[in-house]
Write an enzyme that holds these catalytic residues in place. Sequence first.
Site, short mmCIF file in Angstrom:
data_model
loop_
_atom_site.label_atom_id
_atom_site.label_comp_id
_atom_site.label_asym_id
_atom_site.label_seq_id
_atom_site.Cartn_x
_atom_site.Cartn_y
_atom_site.Cartn_z
N THR A 263 -73.18 39.38 -8.03
CA THR A 263 -71.93 38.52 -8.58
C THR A 263 -72.69 37.02 -9.03
OG1 THR A 263 -69.73 38.99 -7.74
CG2 THR A 263 -70.00 36.80 -7.78
N PHE A 265 -73.17 32.65 -9.35
CA PHE A 265 -72.04 31.97 -8.15
C PHE A 265 -72.94 30.82 -9.08
CE2 PHE A 265 -71.67 35.02 -5.29
CZ PHE A 265 -70.35 34.62 -4.67
#
Length: 363
Positions: A263, A265
């Site tokens: 992921t 960010f």
Amino acid sequence: MSDDLQKALAGVRADIDRIDGELLKLLNERARCAQKVGEIKAAHGEAGHIYRPEREAQVLRRLQEANPGPLPGENVTFFFREVMSACLSLEQPLAIAFLGPLGTFSESAATRHFGHAARLQPQDTIDDVFREVESGHAHYAVAPVENSTEGAVGRTMDLLLGTSLKICGEVELRIHQNLLSRETGLATVHRVYSHAQSLAQCHEWLNRMLPDAQRISVGSNAQAAQLAASEAGAAAIAGEAAAVRYSLPKLAENIEDEPNNTTRFLVLGRHDAGPSGRDKTSLIMSAPNRTGALHELLLPFSQTGVSMSRLESRPARNALWEYVFYVDIDGHREDAAVKRALDELGRRTAYLKILGSYPVAVY
């Protein structure tokens, strides 16, 4: 333990004690230098700019390049991030807003980027994460923007369209999902709580191992862990941080379907980041709904040799069937080629918003 072994160990341990003493002296010397930097900035009216993401990225890259081993580069980066975090906190601990509660992957991302000396401020929603920095209650926000298997985080992208915040950094976090529960085996797990994206990331594993268990989507993996900790027959899909914080045993580890599940960010603040030497620029642009319109907008990048690493469309929200495009390109907006491309793009599009130029993640 033999006398020879004790003597051999005693010599090495004496070296370790000596080196530790030298490290302690040097760490405090570095901290005093950091304090001087703060004093100089305060004297020139820049007391609020103690954190410079481009400077931190340059330091970490230099240390990685100079590292002779045996410590791996990732460990060197972790250690020096913590040193810089502690030094910054002598002036003012950075307040970091992230999607809570404590124990989420967002918390792990915030800690990975800002170190353990930062003051973490968990928020209930991504909207609150943005608002906390916009209102001045936090220095920076850390918000998920895309996952390598599940794609874009729509709410973050929509908020980027209207916010005054600037992207000044990025974090890439390898996502390891675990099945957490107070149950002693899979046979007694009847409900699985997790965030919708985590449930999707473990879809095939759940089909194989828990085909009859109810899958319940909640606001965060940490919330899922809280529910699993308090309910019989319940489990949560969450990360290591949630397992530790809520004292939940792991029934199964690394259950994500894709082994490289990551992921990304964004780090958002109220200021731009300067050039670091290896940067990205993120922007939003609009294209009229006609044949070839997007191709015309992409031409300035190819003509100036600027590489595009991401292109994503989202509904414009102010007109039916109109779209805006989110673009990541290599380079800083102050780089000559990038500046030429953006100037030409500005002449071709009706809407252009530069979200920020920032260092590529260093780990």
